[in-house]
Design a protein around this motif. Sequence first.
Motif, PDB file in Angstrom:
ATOM      1  N   VAL A   1       0.845  -1.199   0.000  1.00 59.60           N
ATOM      2  CA  VAL A   1       0.000   0.000   0.000  1.00 59.60           C
ATOM      3  C   VAL A   1       0.879   1.247   0.000  1.00 59.60           C
ATOM      4  O   VAL A   1       0.584   2.250  -0.650  1.00 59.60           O
ATOM      5  CB  VAL A   1      -0.946  -0.029   1.220  1.00 59.60           C
ATOM      6  N   GLN A   2       2.009   1.148   0.719  1.00 56.04           N
ATOM      7  CA  GLN A   2       2.928   2.292   0.750  1.00 56.04           C
ATOM      8  C   GLN A   2       3.511   2.584  -0.628  1.00 56.04           C
ATOM      9  O   GLN A   2       3.611   3.728  -1.057  1.00 56.04           O
ATOM     10  CB  GLN A   2       4.052   1.991   1.749  1.00 56.04           C
ATOM     11  N   GLN A   3       3.892   1.511  -1.327  1.00 56.26           N
ATOM     12  CA  GLN A   3       4.425   1.709  -2.682  1.00 56.26           C
ATOM     13  C   GLN A   3       3.372   2.353  -3.577  1.00 56.26           C
ATOM     14  O   GLN A   3       3.659   3.214  -4.404  1.00 56.26           O
ATOM     15  CB  GLN A   3       4.900   0.367  -3.258  1.00 56.26           C
ATOM     16  N   LEU A   4       2.117   1.906  -3.404  1.00 63.78           N
ATOM     17  CA  LEU A   4       1.045   2.464  -4.225  1.00 63.78           C
ATOM     18  C   LEU A   4       0.868   3.960  -3.996  1.00 63.78           C
ATOM     19  O   LEU A   4       0.486   4.704  -4.907  1.00 63.78           O
ATOM     20  CB  LEU A   4      -0.281   1.745  -3.925  1.00 63.78           C
ATOM     21  N   SER A   5       1.148   4.382  -2.767  1.00 65.31           N
ATOM     22  CA  SER A   5       0.935   5.798  -2.449  1.00 65.31           C
ATOM     23  C   SER A   5       1.885   6.688  -3.251  1.00 65.31           C
ATOM     24  O   SER A   5       1.646   7.884  -3.389  1.00 65.31           O
ATOM     25  CB  SER A   5       1.114   6.038  -0.947  1.00 65.31           C
ATOM     26  N   GLY A   6       2.951   6.097  -3.793  1.00 65.62           N
ATOM     27  CA  GLY A   6       3.880   6.869  -4.605  1.00 65.62           C
ATOM     28  C   GLY A   6       3.504   6.914  -6.076  1.00 65.62           C
ATOM     29  O   GLY A   6       4.203   7.529  -6.887  1.00 65.62           O
ATOM     30  N   CYS A   7       2.429   6.252  -6.450  1.00 66.57           N
ATOM     31  CA  CYS A   7       2.020   6.226  -7.865  1.00 66.57           C
ATOM     32  C   CYS A   7       1.361   7.554  -8.240  1.00 66.57           C
ATOM     33  O   CYS A   7       0.527   8.082  -7.492  1.00 66.57           O
ATOM     34  CB  CYS A   7       1.042   5.076  -8.117  1.00 66.57           C
ATOM     35  N   ARG A   8       1.741   8.067  -9.393  1.00 68.86           N
ATOM     36  CA  ARG A   8       1.162   9.336  -9.853  1.00 68.86           C
ATOM     37  C   ARG A   8       0.296   9.140 -11.095  1.00 68.86           C
ATOM     38  O   ARG A   8      -0.571   9.933 -11.393  1.00 68.86           O
ATOM     39  CB  ARG A   8       2.280  10.333 -10.211  1.00 68.86           C
ATOM     40  N   LYS A   9       0.578   8.067 -11.845  1.00 71.96           N
ATOM     41  CA  LYS A   9      -0.075   7.922 -13.152  1.00 71.96           C
ATOM     42  C   LYS A   9      -0.828   6.604 -13.273  1.00 71.96           C
ATOM     43  O   LYS A   9      -1.184   6.175 -14.375  1.00 71.96           O
ATOM     44  CB  LYS A   9       0.989   7.988 -14.255  1.00 71.96           C
ATOM     45  N   LEU A  10      -1.054   5.913 -12.132  1.00 69.23           N
ATOM     46  CA  LEU A  10      -1.601   4.546 -12.181  1.00 69.23           C
ATOM     47  C   LEU A  10      -3.040   4.527 -12.697  1.00 69.23           C
ATOM     48  O   LEU A  10      -3.922   5.199 -12.163  1.00 69.23           O
ATOM     49  CB  LEU A  10      -1.548   3.915 -10.785  1.00 69.23           C
ATOM     50  N   LYS A  11      -3.268   3.729 -13.742  1.00 69.09           N
ATOM     51  CA  LYS A  11      -4.612   3.591 -14.298  1.00 69.09           C
ATOM     52  C   LYS A  11      -5.200   2.209 -14.031  1.00 69.09           C
ATOM     53  O   LYS A  11      -6.403   2.016 -14.096  1.00 69.09           O
ATOM     54  CB  LYS A  11      -4.565   3.815 -15.816  1.00 69.09           C
ATOM     55  N   TRP A  12      -4.288   1.232 -13.805  1.00 65.88           N
ATOM     56  CA  TRP A  12      -4.783  -0.156 -13.672  1.00 65.88           C
ATOM     57  C   TRP A  12      -3.804  -0.980 -12.823  1.00 65.88           C
ATOM     58  O   TRP A  12      -2.603  -0.961 -13.081  1.00 65.88           O
ATOM     59  CB  TRP A  12      -4.956  -0.782 -15.067  1.00 65.88           C
ATOM     60  N   LEU A  13      -4.356  -1.701 -11.839  1.00 66.60           N
ATOM     61  CA  LEU A  13      -3.567  -2.654 -11.042  1.00 66.60           C
ATOM     62  C   LEU A  13      -4.138  -4.057 -11.234  1.00 66.60           C
ATOM     63  O   LEU A  13      -5.319  -4.292 -10.956  1.00 66.60           O
ATOM     64  CB  LEU A  13      -3.622  -2.270  -9.548  1.00 66.60           C
ATOM     65  N   GLN A  14      -3.290  -4.965 -11.736  1.00 68.65           N
ATOM     66  CA  GLN A  14      -3.666  -6.385 -11.883  1.00 68.65           C
ATOM     67  C   GLN A  14      -2.879  -7.162 -10.836  1.00 68.65           C
ATOM     68  O   GLN A  14      -1.643  -7.193 -10.890  1.00 68.65           O
ATOM     69  CB  GLN A  14      -3.312  -6.895 -13.288  1.00 68.65           C
ATOM     70  N   THR A  15      -3.549  -7.774  -9.854  1.00 68.40           N
ATOM     71  CA  THR A  15      -2.829  -8.497  -8.801  1.00 68.40           C
ATOM     72  C   THR A  15      -2.502  -9.932  -9.238  1.00 68.40           C
ATOM     73  O   THR A  15      -3.114 -10.472 -10.161  1.00 68.40           O
ATOM     74  CB  THR A  15      -3.671  -8.576  -7.512  1.00 68.40           C
ATOM     75  N   TRP A  16      -1.505 -10.547  -8.559  1.00 65.76           N
ATOM     76  CA  TRP A  16      -1.298 -11.989  -8.773  1.00 65.76           C
ATOM     77  C   TRP A  16      -2.146 -12.804  -7.809  1.00 65.76           C
ATOM     78  O   TRP A  16      -2.269 -14.006  -7.942  1.00 65.76           O
ATOM     79  CB  TRP A  16       0.170 -12.390  -8.703  1.00 65.76           C
ATOM     80  N   SER A  17      -2.748 -12.134  -6.822  1.00 69.83           N
ATOM     81  CA  SER A  17      -3.560 -12.850  -5.841  1.00 69.83           C
ATOM     82  C   SER A  17      -5.024 -12.914  -6.287  1.00 69.83           C
ATOM     83  O   SER A  17      -5.459 -12.148  -7.141  1.00 69.83           O
ATOM     84  CB  SER A  17      -3.463 -12.134  -4.496  1.00 69.83           C
ATOM     85  N   ALA A  18      -5.750 -13.844  -5.677  1.00 70.29           N
ATOM     86  CA  ALA A  18      -7.184 -13.929  -5.950  1.00 70.29           C
ATOM     87  C   ALA A  18      -7.936 -12.922  -5.085  1.00 70.29           C
ATOM     88  O   ALA A  18      -8.904 -12.306  -5.522  1.00 70.29           O
ATOM     89  CB  ALA A  18      -7.692 -15.341  -5.670  1.00 70.29           C
ATOM     90  N   GLY A  19      -7.481 -12.743  -3.848  1.00 71.73           N
ATOM     91  CA  GLY A  19      -8.075 -11.749  -2.963  1.00 71.73           C
ATOM     92  C   GLY A  19      -7.397 -10.406  -3.167  1.00 71.73           C
ATOM     93  O   GLY A  19      -6.215 -10.332  -3.492  1.00 71.73           O
ATOM     94  N   VAL A  20      -8.148  -9.306  -2.998  1.00 68.97           N
ATOM     95  CA  VAL A  20      -7.588  -7.973  -3.216  1.00 68.97           C
ATOM     96  C   VAL A  20      -7.857  -7.071  -2.010  1.00 68.97           C
ATOM     97  O   VAL A  20      -7.816  -5.837  -2.130  1.00 68.97           O
ATOM     98  CB  VAL A  20      -8.171  -7.327  -4.504  1.00 68.97           C
ATOM     99  N   ASP A  21      -8.080  -7.699  -0.857  1.00 65.19           N
ATOM    100  CA  ASP A  21      -8.475  -6.958   0.348  1.00 65.19           C
ATOM    101  C   ASP A  21      -7.629  -5.706   0.625  1.00 65.19           C
ATOM    102  O   ASP A  21      -8.189  -4.652   0.936  1.00 65.19           O
ATOM    103  CB  ASP A  21      -8.435  -7.869   1.594  1.00 65.19           C
ATOM    104  N   PRO A  22      -6.269  -5.775   0.538  1.00 62.26           N
ATOM    105  CA  PRO A  22      -5.478  -4.597   0.915  1.00 62.26           C
ATOM    106  C   PRO A  22      -5.775  -3.377   0.046  1.00 62.26           C
ATOM    107  O   PRO A  22      -5.511  -2.254   0.455  1.00 62.26           O
ATOM    108  CB  PRO A  22      -4.024  -5.054   0.692  1.00 62.26           C
ATOM    109  N   TYR A  23      -6.316  -3.611  -1.148  1.00 66.58           N
ATOM    110  CA  TYR A  23      -6.493  -2.507  -2.094  1.00 66.58           C
ATOM    111  C   TYR A  23      -7.910  -1.931  -2.078  1.00 66.58           C
ATOM    112  O   TYR A  23      -8.238  -1.051  -2.863  1.00 66.58           O
ATOM    113  CB  TYR A  23      -6.127  -2.960  -3.521  1.00 66.58           C
TER     114      TYR A  23
END
Lengths: 319, 319
Positions: free
Chosen positions: A58-80
């Motif tokens: 989540v911390q790494q995500l907070s540094g994203c400025r241009k993110l349009k799409w996140l595809q996880t390798w997990s089946a659950g996406v709870d943290p996001y």
Amino acid sequence: MEMILNFLPLTQQEQAAFLAAAPEASQVFLPVPALGSPVEAEAAQFSEAAVILGCPSVQQLSGCRKLKWLQTWSAGVDPYLAPGVLDKDTLLTSAVGAYGQSVSEHMLACMLALMKRLPAYRDRQRGRVWEDAGRAKSPALARVLILGTGDLGGHFAALCKALGAYTVGLNRHPDSPREHFDELDHISRLDKWLPWADVVASTLPETPETIRLFDAERLEAMRRDAILINAGRGSGVDCVALAAALRAGKLWGAALDVTEPEPLPAAHPLWACDNLLLTPHVAGSDHLPQTARNVAAIALENVRRYFAGEKLRNLMAHS
Amino acid sequence: MEMILNFLPLTQQEQAAFLAAAPEASQVFLPVPALGSPVEAEAAQFSEAAVILGCPSVQQLSGCRKLKWLQTWSAGVDPYLAPGVLDKDTLLTSAVGAYGQSVSEHMLACMLALMKRLPAYRDRQRGRVWEDAGRAKSPALARVLILGTGDLGGHFAALCKALGAYTVGLNRHPDSPREHFDELDHISRLDKWLPWADVVASTLPETPETIRLFDAERLEAMRRDAILINAGRGSGVDCVALAAALRAGKLWGAALDVTEPEPLPAAHPLWACDNLLLTPHVAGSDHLPQTARNVAAIALENVRRYFAGEKLRNLMAHS
């Protein structure tokens, strides 16, 4: 030029396929982090990424400025899913569908091990005791009740049917046909089915309705020779009540790949239950090589769709 | 009037079917002895019996004066093959065919348990350790080599194929088609197939050719990530060589339901092998209720044939 930050575990062939699927993008492939560790990437890479394939912190995500799409390798996406983690316009897709084979095979292995009393034989082996543990059970004609009929439940139903079992699936849309189930019913009718089943297997995620679904009363409602399997979320079973039921001989046995809490504390009464088979949340994860291939295939198809302007698979709603 | 001494474990329905199948005989039903114990019957009953359905001791047989046919409940008939145990004109039939379901399911349970590292997780559970044991294997697409393609081998092949495996059967008549095998080959070509297989499963009986078939050299020829299963006779595997191979990490794991000798002595090196799953010759026996039904069905059909003057099923040559 959009930048894709890719830290999925890939074969060389798969990496080439990603490059071919989005020639218009700048693609950065990062070393795959150990399971449960955050990927190691520079802050600048996150701030520039338009697409991330993998599970950043989540911390790494907070540094994203241009993110349009996140595809996880997990089946659950709870943290996001928590508010503020992703911008409301950012697309979120999961790898649901990649884990069914691995988890369902693990569930089947546990079910058969309990039916054939293999945990008891392992204990005897450790004690150098050559002693018959008594009657076994068969998957053939066994009445298997499966909670959840998605990727995990559907795969598990297929395996059980392949060995001759009769499968009943419980979900919220029992009117939609599902392959591999002899019958479907609404999850609200669980209590009607519990006394019927030789095997009760839960693949349910955690929701307000599933917390402690298997409490002392429902465990009591199961047959005395029944087997309980939980490969959904640990909170679905009251683990203290289960330990008491197992010690009181109210079940043939149980198999848990998930518990509440995780890891299970050393003093928990479940550890010492003879007729329990406990595995430390390993049914899915990256334990089968095929799972990584499945994840890569899902992500690759979504990369193709993303750049073709098509609707993505496994889209998840988030705050 | 011929007398049938019947000490098979029967349901009331089955007992009635036996009575109906041979109204011309005098039928005596005796309490079923505990497994491995001789039946309790009076000497006079043995001396009068023309037909025995069950497994009397050799001593009890020596008191028979009118015996024309012995139908065992076991698949093996070794005790009755020695010279002098049965008159040369006495018919001997086995219950081969009754045990395939029970033994093959046990083999499958052991195979999957090893693939998913359940013995290691059981050990961790006993030590209250929540710890991942690493990569698992899948039965899907696994290359399964099965020695013996009869009742046991055929049933096991069917189960493996149901879970997506590729099955190769080795026997002495590979030109006769056998269901559930993708390929058949002659048992003499074992050494060609050993390096190919992910799983090697023996269901072979004891013959001069099968004694220590799996010696140190053949164990060495197997893949480093292969699984060995023996549910035939214990003498088929050199148990000391297997213990050495397992300790040296030359196999993924092994499952033995039979050993040489049985019971396995407390000092034997096999007991302490972490990646071995050992069960005390319990795969068949009377552990599945269905097995007793199968035995009764075989014996009942033979009673019908016997009194109709037809050739019996499962006839065994003896001295």
